[in-house]
Design an enzyme around this catalytic site. Structure first.
Site, mmCIF file in Angstrom:
data_model
loop_
_atom_site.group_PDB
_atom_site.id
_atom_site.type_symbol
_atom_site.label_atom_id
_atom_site.label_comp_id
_atom_site.label_asym_id
_atom_site.label_seq_id
_atom_site.Cartn_x
_atom_site.Cartn_y
_atom_site.Cartn_z
ATOM 1 N N SER A 22 0.842 -1.212 -0.085
ATOM 2 C CA SER A 22 -0.057 -0.231 0.004
ATOM 3 C C SER A 22 0.840 1.043 0.086
ATOM 4 O O SER A 22 1.834 1.462 0.887
ATOM 5 C CB SER A 22 -0.832 -0.091 1.230
ATOM 6 O OG SER A 22 -1.491 1.427 1.379
ATOM 7 N N LYS B 46 -3.740 -20.055 11.243
ATOM 8 C CA LYS B 46 -3.724 -21.333 12.211
ATOM 9 C C LYS B 46 -3.967 -22.555 11.432
ATOM 10 O O LYS B 46 -3.539 -23.641 11.922
ATOM 11 C CB LYS B 46 -4.904 -21.165 13.287
ATOM 12 C CG LYS B 46 -4.830 -20.223 14.389
ATOM 13 C CD LYS B 46 -3.560 -20.728 15.326
ATOM 14 C CE LYS B 46 -3.858 -19.907 16.489
ATOM 15 N NZ LYS B 46 -2.844 -20.087 17.761
ATOM 16 N N SER C 122 -9.857 -20.061 21.296
ATOM 17 C CA SER C 122 -10.811 -19.025 21.108
ATOM 18 C C SER C 122 -11.283 -18.877 19.850
ATOM 19 O O SER C 122 -12.509 -18.275 19.657
ATOM 20 C CB SER C 122 -10.221 -17.945 21.501
ATOM 21 O OG SER C 122 -9.316 -17.338 20.366
ATOM 22 N N GLN D 127 -11.147 -23.641 14.454
ATOM 23 C CA GLN D 127 -11.578 -23.879 13.074
ATOM 24 C C GLN D 127 -10.467 -24.622 12.113
ATOM 25 O O GLN D 127 -10.801 -25.590 11.466
ATOM 26 C CB GLN D 127 -11.963 -22.655 12.426
ATOM 27 C CG GLN D 127 -12.908 -21.976 12.939
ATOM 28 C CD GLN D 127 -13.212 -20.614 12.240
ATOM 29 O OE1 GLN D 127 -13.686 -20.332 11.354
ATOM 30 N NE2 GLN D 127 -12.870 -19.477 13.024
ATOM 31 N N TYR E 49 -17.346 -27.378 10.333
ATOM 32 C CA TYR E 49 -16.479 -28.402 9.796
ATOM 33 C C TYR E 49 -16.677 -29.669 10.453
ATOM 34 O O TYR E 49 -15.818 -30.533 10.229
ATOM 35 C CB TYR E 49 -15.027 -27.674 10.208
ATOM 36 C CG TYR E 49 -14.743 -26.463 9.335
ATOM 37 C CD1 TYR E 49 -14.910 -26.484 7.956
ATOM 38 C CD2 TYR E 49 -14.394 -25.229 10.153
ATOM 39 C CE1 TYR E 49 -14.509 -25.200 7.277
ATOM 40 C CE2 TYR E 49 -13.937 -24.147 9.086
ATOM 41 C CZ TYR E 49 -14.115 -24.205 7.883
ATOM 42 O OH TYR E 49 -13.784 -22.989 7.199
ATOM 43 N N ASP F 66 14.502 -5.946 6.245
ATOM 44 C CA ASP F 66 15.132 -5.632 7.497
ATOM 45 C C ASP F 66 14.429 -5.711 8.557
ATOM 46 O O ASP F 66 15.054 -5.855 9.819
ATOM 47 C CB ASP F 66 15.287 -3.979 7.148
ATOM 48 C CG ASP F 66 15.895 -3.699 5.918
ATOM 49 O OD1 ASP F 66 17.042 -3.979 5.805
ATOM 50 O OD2 ASP F 66 15.312 -2.801 5.220
ATOM 51 N N GLY G 257 0.082 -16.617 22.024
ATOM 52 C CA GLY G 257 0.808 -17.657 22.845
ATOM 53 C C GLY G 257 2.250 -17.919 22.319
ATOM 54 O O GLY G 257 3.089 -18.576 22.741
ATOM 55 N N LEU H 192 3.035 -18.536 16.105
ATOM 56 C CA LEU H 192 3.036 -17.883 14.975
ATOM 57 C C LEU H 192 4.491 -17.153 15.148
ATOM 58 O O LEU H 192 5.494 -17.125 14.097
ATOM 59 C CB LEU H 192 1.967 -16.823 14.718
ATOM 60 C CG LEU H 192 2.388 -16.083 13.271
ATOM 61 C CD1 LEU H 192 2.084 -16.962 12.206
ATOM 62 C CD2 LEU H 192 1.210 -15.182 13.212
ATOM 63 N N GLU I 55 1.706 -7.276 20.866
ATOM 64 C CA GLU I 55 0.809 -7.632 21.900
ATOM 65 C C GLU I 55 -0.296 -6.597 22.131
ATOM 66 O O GLU I 55 0.329 -5.523 22.027
ATOM 67 C CB GLU I 55 1.226 -8.371 23.227
ATOM 68 C CG GLU I 55 2.017 -9.340 23.378
ATOM 69 C CD GLU I 55 2.630 -9.917 24.699
ATOM 70 O OE1 GLU I 55 2.414 -10.899 25.049
ATOM 71 O OE2 GLU I 55 3.230 -9.115 25.208
ATOM 72 N N GLY J 287 -2.646 -7.183 27.586
ATOM 73 C CA GLY J 287 -1.786 -8.522 27.705
ATOM 74 C C GLY J 287 -0.405 -8.488 27.030
ATOM 75 O O GLY J 287 -0.193 -9.288 26.376
ATOM 76 N N ASP K 142 2.253 -10.141 28.779
ATOM 77 C CA ASP K 142 2.928 -11.245 29.305
ATOM 78 C C ASP K 142 4.128 -11.512 28.481
ATOM 79 O O ASP K 142 5.284 -11.799 28.985
ATOM 80 C CB ASP K 142 2.182 -12.264 29.531
ATOM 81 C CG ASP K 142 1.722 -12.993 28.109
ATOM 82 O OD1 ASP K 142 2.042 -14.118 28.262
ATOM 83 O OD2 ASP K 142 0.448 -12.266 27.557
ATOM 84 N N LYS L 103 -9.169 -2.443 1.626
ATOM 85 C CA LYS L 103 -10.359 -3.158 1.014
ATOM 86 C C LYS L 103 -10.493 -4.741 1.459
ATOM 87 O O LYS L 103 -10.627 -5.308 0.606
ATOM 88 C CB LYS L 103 -10.537 -3.133 -0.587
ATOM 89 C CG LYS L 103 -10.385 -1.668 -1.235
ATOM 90 C CD LYS L 103 -11.206 -0.617 -0.578
ATOM 91 C CE LYS L 103 -11.076 0.635 -0.926
ATOM 92 N NZ LYS L 103 -11.682 1.687 -0.174
ATOM 93 N N SER M 163 -2.654 -11.597 10.370
ATOM 94 C CA SER M 163 -2.772 -12.973 11.073
ATOM 95 C C SER M 163 -4.006 -13.693 10.587
ATOM 96 O O SER M 163 -4.242 -14.868 10.473
ATOM 97 C CB SER M 163 -2.501 -13.177 12.596
ATOM 98 O OG SER M 163 -3.325 -12.539 13.277
ATOM 99 N N ASN N 66 -11.250 -13.375 10.959
ATOM 100 C CA ASN N 66 -12.322 -13.885 11.444
ATOM 101 C C ASN N 66 -13.061 -13.090 12.466
ATOM 102 O O ASN N 66 -12.701 -13.108 13.594
ATOM 103 C CB ASN N 66 -12.012 -15.188 12.117
ATOM 104 C CG ASN N 66 -11.842 -16.339 10.849
ATOM 105 O OD1 ASN N 66 -12.263 -16.309 9.640
ATOM 106 N ND2 ASN N 66 -10.842 -17.234 11.007
#
Length: 324
Positions: free
Chosen positions: A30, A55, A80, A85, A117, A174, A182, A185, A206, A210, A212, A275, A306, A309
């Site tokens: 972009s 995933k 979650s 899925q 599924y 770079d 968790g 990824l 993150e 959260g 952590d 879009k 990532s 959904n």
């Protein structure tokens, strides 16, 4: 460097294993984003992956390596939504029975898709119940194999194939910026980056609520927190995994955070200028880059988007500011 739970050979083998089943997702650019960041950005769009998120890569790679006995017993996962899925579809494709333990407040679209599924769904209260204990109990009772959402070498290697494809298309970068829940990824992508572009610095992102992972990386040990309350439902993990942290500690430069408000603005940017529909968790890496959380000026930067959904009503409420 100590021996790590996965190597680039594992990522490459996973890529071969999933190649016929997974989509090779597009890398988008972009000019508006480049101008805003004063950098050359490459968005690896896993919102176009099967089940709408990265995933699928790790789930398929893990189940594809089941023994005949494991296939007969079936697979169990707790998630979650996106891992749910991914396991459900992968199990369906590979002829394996699946049961998914999901939080009762997971987006309805994710619960519906998981059942669609063919998986059995068991709901729990994420703020009161221990999903790991529940999952392990059911798996033991039914003789199923538990595949966790991130802390599993086969899952991590599968997720790393997203970065492998990105580098194959863009060449050395770079910087690589990846969302962090968790750590599946991030650890997989860092492994790919370390082998394919040794000069590339890898950063995790993150939600502020959260952090952590950020605290864990800076302290040198896994920090546990209460389940964070954030619109980034895919990153509502209270701690990193043992396997994922081992890789992150060695291969990730730093971890930064972004606010929920910044995630909403990034959702608006993706929808309005590029879009594409991206879920809040999927916006983490881009939000850090576009909001100056990292020094990207003049650099070639890979950004992992990532997933996409998100419930349509929630998406509309967030981007239109009705409930944000």
């Amino acid at each position: 460097m100590t021996a790590l739970p996965i190597t680039f050979d594992d990522v490459a083998a996973a890529h071969d294993r999933i190649r016929a089943a997974a989509h090779r997702t597009p890398v988008l650019t972009s000019r508006t984003a480049n101008a805003a960041a004063a950098a050359e950005l490459f968005f690896k769009c896993e919102n176009f992956q099967r089940i709408g998120a990265f995933k699928f890569r790790g789930a398929y790679n893990a189940i594809a390596q089941f023994t005949p006995e494991q296939k007969r017993g079936g697979v169990l996962a707790f998630s979650s939504g996106n891992h749910a899925q991914a396991i459900a579809l992968s199990a369906q494709l590979l002829g394996v029975q699946a049961l998914i333990v999901m939080p009762e407040d997971a987006p309805a679209i994710k619960i519906q898709a998981t059942r669609g599924y063919g998986a059995e769904v068991v709901l729990y209260d994420r703020y009161k119940d221990d999903r790991e204990a529940l999952g392990q109990r059911i798996a033991q009772e039914r003789g199923m194999t538990l595949i966790p959402p991130y802390d599993h070498p086969h899952v991590m290697a599968g997720q790393g194939t997203a970065a492998k494809e990105l580098f194959e298309e863009t060449g050395p970068l770079d910087m690589l910026v990846v969302c962090l829940g968790g750590g599946g990824l991030l650890s997989g992508c860092a492994t790919a980056a370390h082998a394919m572009a040794p000069g590339c610095e890898v950063f995790g992102v993150e939600p502020e609520a959260g952090n952590d992972g950020q605290r864990s990386l800076r302290s040198g040990e896994i920090v546990r927190i209460d389940t964070p309350r954030t619109i980034a439902d895919g990153a509502q993990t209270p701690y990193l995994g043992q396997y994922t942290f081992a890789v992150i500690r060695e291969l990730v430069k730093d971890i930064v955070t972004v606010s929920d408000a910044e995630l909403v603005e990034t959702m608006k940017f993706f929808a309005g200028r590029m879009k594409i529909m991206v879920e809040p968790t999927g916006c983490l890496a881009a939000a850090a880059v576009l909001n100056g959380k990292l020094d990207v000026a003049g650099k070639r930067v890979g950004v992992i988007v990532s997933g996409g959904n998100v419930d349509l009503n929630s998406f509309a409420n967030l981007v239109l500011g009705q409930n944000a």
